[in-house]
Design a protein around this motif. Structure first.
Motif, PDB file in Angstrom:
ATOM      1  N   GLN A  54       0.963  -6.887  -5.851  1.00 17.56           N
ATOM      2  CA  GLN A  54       1.097  -6.540  -4.426  1.00 17.56           C
ATOM      3  C   GLN A  54      -0.293  -6.517  -3.745  1.00 17.56           C
ATOM      4  OE1 GLN A  54       3.473  -3.079  -4.603  1.00 17.56           O
ATOM      5  NE2 GLN A  54       3.667  -2.845  -2.388  1.00 17.56           N
ATOM      6  N   VAL A  55      -1.251  -5.853  -4.384  1.00 20.75           N
ATOM      7  CA  VAL A  55      -2.593  -5.742  -3.797  1.00 20.75           C
ATOM      8  C   VAL A  55      -3.280  -7.121  -3.799  1.00 20.75           C
ATOM      9  CG1 VAL A  55      -4.866  -4.620  -3.983  1.00 20.75           C
ATOM     10  CG2 VAL A  55      -2.787  -3.294  -4.412  1.00 20.75           C
ATOM     11  N   SER A  56      -3.041  -7.913  -4.860  1.00 20.32           N
ATOM     12  CA  SER A  56      -3.660  -9.252  -4.951  1.00 20.32           C
ATOM     13  C   SER A  56      -3.278 -10.141  -3.785  1.00 20.32           C
ATOM     14  CB  SER A  56      -3.208  -9.994  -6.211  1.00 20.32           C
ATOM     15  OG  SER A  56      -3.542  -9.301  -7.342  1.00 20.32           O
ATOM     16  N   SER A  57      -2.103  -9.878  -3.195  1.00 18.59           N
ATOM     17  CA  SER A  57      -1.631 -10.767  -2.123  1.00 18.59           C
ATOM     18  C   SER A  57      -2.266 -10.426  -0.768  1.00 18.59           C
ATOM     19  CB  SER A  57      -0.100 -10.701  -2.020  1.00 18.59           C
ATOM     20  OG  SER A  57       0.268  -9.413  -1.549  1.00 18.59           O
ATOM     21  N   ARG A  58      -3.046  -9.378  -0.702  1.00 16.04           N
ATOM     22  CA  ARG A  58      -3.663  -9.018   0.583  1.00 16.04           C
ATOM     23  C   ARG A  58      -4.815  -9.983   0.902  1.00 16.04           C
ATOM     24  NH1 ARG A  58      -1.984  -3.740   2.008  1.00 16.04           N
ATOM     25  NH2 ARG A  58      -3.600  -3.535   3.597  1.00 16.04           N
ATOM     26  N   ALA A  59      -4.919 -10.366   2.172  1.00 15.88           N
ATOM     27  CA  ALA A  59      -5.974 -11.305   2.594  1.00 15.88           C
ATOM     28  C   ALA A  59      -7.351 -10.739   2.299  1.00 15.88           C
ATOM     29  CB  ALA A  59      -5.813 -11.602   4.079  1.00 15.88           C
ATOM     30  N   GLU A  96      -2.134  13.883   3.033  1.00 15.10           N
ATOM     31  CA  GLU A  96      -2.473  12.548   2.540  1.00 15.10           C
ATOM     32  C   GLU A  96      -3.992  12.378   2.369  1.00 15.10           C
ATOM     33  OE1 GLU A  96      -0.455   8.334   3.378  1.00 15.10           O
ATOM     34  OE2 GLU A  96      -2.109   8.787   4.740  1.00 15.10           O
ATOM     35  N   LYS A  97      -4.755  12.956   3.273  1.00 12.98           N
ATOM     36  CA  LYS A  97      -6.224  12.880   3.115  1.00 12.98           C
ATOM     37  C   LYS A  97      -6.647  13.539   1.808  1.00 12.98           C
ATOM     38  CE  LYS A  97      -7.823  12.552   7.862  1.00 12.98           C
ATOM     39  NZ  LYS A  97      -8.328  13.250   9.048  1.00 12.98           N
ATOM     40  N   ALA A  98      -6.033  14.664   1.490  1.00 15.33           N
ATOM     41  CA  ALA A  98      -6.356  15.368   0.244  1.00 15.33           C
ATOM     42  C   ALA A  98      -5.884  14.565  -0.967  1.00 15.33           C
ATOM     43  CB  ALA A  98      -5.727  16.761   0.248  1.00 15.33           C
ATOM     44  N   GLN A  99      -4.732  13.898  -0.834  1.00 14.34           N
ATOM     45  CA  GLN A  99      -4.238  13.077  -1.959  1.00 14.34           C
ATOM     46  C   GLN A  99      -5.170  11.885  -2.196  1.00 14.34           C
ATOM     47  OE1 GLN A  99      -0.344  12.518  -0.240  1.00 14.34           O
ATOM     48  NE2 GLN A  99       0.637  13.816  -1.785  1.00 14.34           N
ATOM     49  N   VAL A 100      -5.653  11.294  -1.106  1.00 14.32           N
ATOM     50  CA  VAL A 100      -6.596  10.174  -1.247  1.00 14.32           C
ATOM     51  C   VAL A 100      -7.868  10.664  -1.935  1.00 14.32           C
ATOM     52  CG1 VAL A 100      -8.103   8.594   0.049  1.00 14.32           C
ATOM     53  CG2 VAL A 100      -5.681   8.782   0.660  1.00 14.32           C
ATOM     54  N   ILE A 124      -8.039   3.408   0.399  1.00 20.93           N
ATOM     55  CA  ILE A 124      -9.272   3.043  -0.310  1.00 20.93           C
ATOM     56  C   ILE A 124      -9.109   3.196  -1.829  1.00 20.93           C
ATOM     57  CG2 ILE A 124     -10.297   5.366  -0.058  1.00 20.93           C
ATOM     58  CD1 ILE A 124     -13.044   3.889   0.223  1.00 20.93           C
ATOM     59  N   VAL A 125      -8.231   4.077  -2.253  1.00 16.59           N
ATOM     60  CA  VAL A 125      -8.041   4.275  -3.705  1.00 16.59           C
ATOM     61  C   VAL A 125      -7.471   3.006  -4.351  1.00 16.59           C
ATOM     62  CG1 VAL A 125      -7.107   5.769  -5.490  1.00 16.59           C
ATOM     63  CG2 VAL A 125      -7.530   6.694  -3.221  1.00 16.59           C
ATOM     64  N   ASP A 126      -6.615   2.302  -3.600  1.00 12.01           N
ATOM     65  CA  ASP A 126      -6.058   1.062  -4.152  1.00 12.01           C
ATOM     66  C   ASP A 126      -7.151   0.010  -4.324  1.00 12.01           C
ATOM     67  OD1 ASP A 126      -3.107   1.670  -4.215  1.00 12.01           O
ATOM     68  OD2 ASP A 126      -3.640   2.224  -2.162  1.00 12.01           O
ATOM     69  N   ILE A 127      -8.119   0.009  -3.412  1.00 10.07           N
ATOM     70  CA  ILE A 127      -9.232  -0.945  -3.540  1.00 10.07           C
ATOM     71  C   ILE A 127     -10.025  -0.623  -4.807  1.00 10.07           C
ATOM     72  CG2 ILE A 127     -11.378  -1.759  -2.477  1.00 10.07           C
ATOM     73  CD1 ILE A 127     -10.086  -1.161   0.280  1.00 10.07           C
ATOM     74  N   SER A 163       5.124   6.176  -7.019  1.00  5.84           N
ATOM     75  CA  SER A 163       4.565   5.964  -5.686  1.00  5.84           C
ATOM     76  C   SER A 163       4.244   4.467  -5.497  1.00  5.84           C
ATOM     77  CB  SER A 163       3.290   6.819  -5.645  1.00  5.84           C
ATOM     78  OG  SER A 163       2.500   6.559  -4.573  1.00  5.84           O
ATOM     79  N   ASP A 164       4.411   3.948  -4.269  1.00  4.89           N
ATOM     80  CA  ASP A 164       4.147   2.520  -4.035  1.00  4.89           C
ATOM     81  C   ASP A 164       2.683   2.176  -4.285  1.00  4.89           C
ATOM     82  OD1 ASP A 164       6.733   2.207  -3.324  1.00  4.89           O
ATOM     83  OD2 ASP A 164       6.391   2.071  -1.152  1.00  4.89           O
ATOM     84  N   TYR A 165       1.801   3.040  -3.783  1.00  4.79           N
ATOM     85  CA  TYR A 165       0.355   2.831  -3.960  1.00  4.79           C
ATOM     86  C   TYR A 165      -0.205   4.041  -4.704  1.00  4.79           C
ATOM     87  CZ  TYR A 165       0.857  -1.132  -0.867  1.00  4.79           C
ATOM     88  OH  TYR A 165       1.235  -2.341  -0.335  1.00  4.79           O
TER      89      TYR A 165
END
Ligand SMILES: N[C@@H](CCC(=O)N[C@@H](CS)C(=O)NCC(=O)O)C(=O)O
Length: 206
Positions: free
Chosen positions: A196-201, A91-95, A163-166, A153-155
């Motif tokens: 989905q990401v927009s709903s995060r605080a 997962e670290k490599a995928q990120v 961090i990639v989603d950000i 993939s979900d994200y």
């Protein structure tokens, strides 16, 4: 510790969403006027290797530029189990992989498009309208790739928020607003993920 920034810019938004995820609030901030050239003074250039924002001043001798480097620093010094840079070897490599793709094929190209079309920084760089248009076309060609990944993939990097989603979230917002690209309306998987990401605080307060 002081954070030099211009909060509404895409790079500072990326950092501020990341800081919100980590729950970091009480940071001294120094707002800069970029169009006025606050980042071009001799004093700022001495402090910031790229003369851009964000820049983190840790102490009188120690400073960090580059958004991802600053995110990594805060991630390391803040006890947390969010794994925003991924967890485990794969997962670290995928990120890392997806972050490079989103930055190199998305963010950098979007910046080239915006800066050359709008010419907002013509006081400090040569602007070429045609390069802006070509960059905008290249950027448009990136979104099918992102949409395909978000179908699988979900994200963006994996099934977990990272961090990639950000970075990708800020990119889609910037390309929609500043370059007038219709992204969510044209790509259903990006739209699902964007909502989905927009709903995060962490995102709602920047
Ligand atoms: N690669 C850098 C890019 C930073 C960047 O381009 N910052 C912009 C604001 S989004 C800036 O400072 N622009 C002012 C200028 O170019 O003079 C990072 O990720 O931090």
């Amino acid at each position: 510790m002081k954070l030099y920034e211009l909060a509404p810019t895409p790079s500072c938004k990326r950092l501020n969403i990341f800081l919100n995820e980590l729950g970091i609030k009480d940071l001294e901030r120094v707002p800069l006027d970029l169009r006025g050239g606050d980042n071009l003074t001799d004093d700022y250039r001495l402090k910031s290797i790229n003369a851009k924002v964000p820049m983190l001043e840790i102490d009188a001798q120690t400073r960090l530029s580059e958004t991802v480097a600053i995110c990594r620093y805060f991630d390391e010094i803040t006890p947390n189990s969010l794994a925003l840079f991924g967890e485990g070897a794969l997962e670290k490599a995928q990120v890392e992989m997806w972050h490079r793709i989103v930055e190199l094929e998305g963010v950098m190209v979007a910046f080239q498009a915006f800066r050359n079309i709008s010419q907002i920084y013509k006081d400090r760089e040569t602007c070429v309208s045609e390069w802006g248009s070509v960059s905008k076309t290249r950027l448009e060609a990136f979104f099918p790739k992102l949409d395909k990944q978000l179908q699988a993939s979900d994200y963006v990097a994996s099934n977990r928020f990272s961090i990639v989603d950000i970075t990708a979230f800020v990119l889609v917002g910037f390309a929609s607003a500043a370059l007038e690209l219709e992204i969510c309306a044209n790509y259903e998987n990006i739209q699902r993920w964007y909502e989905q990401v927009s709903s995060r605080a962490s995102v709602q307060s920047v």
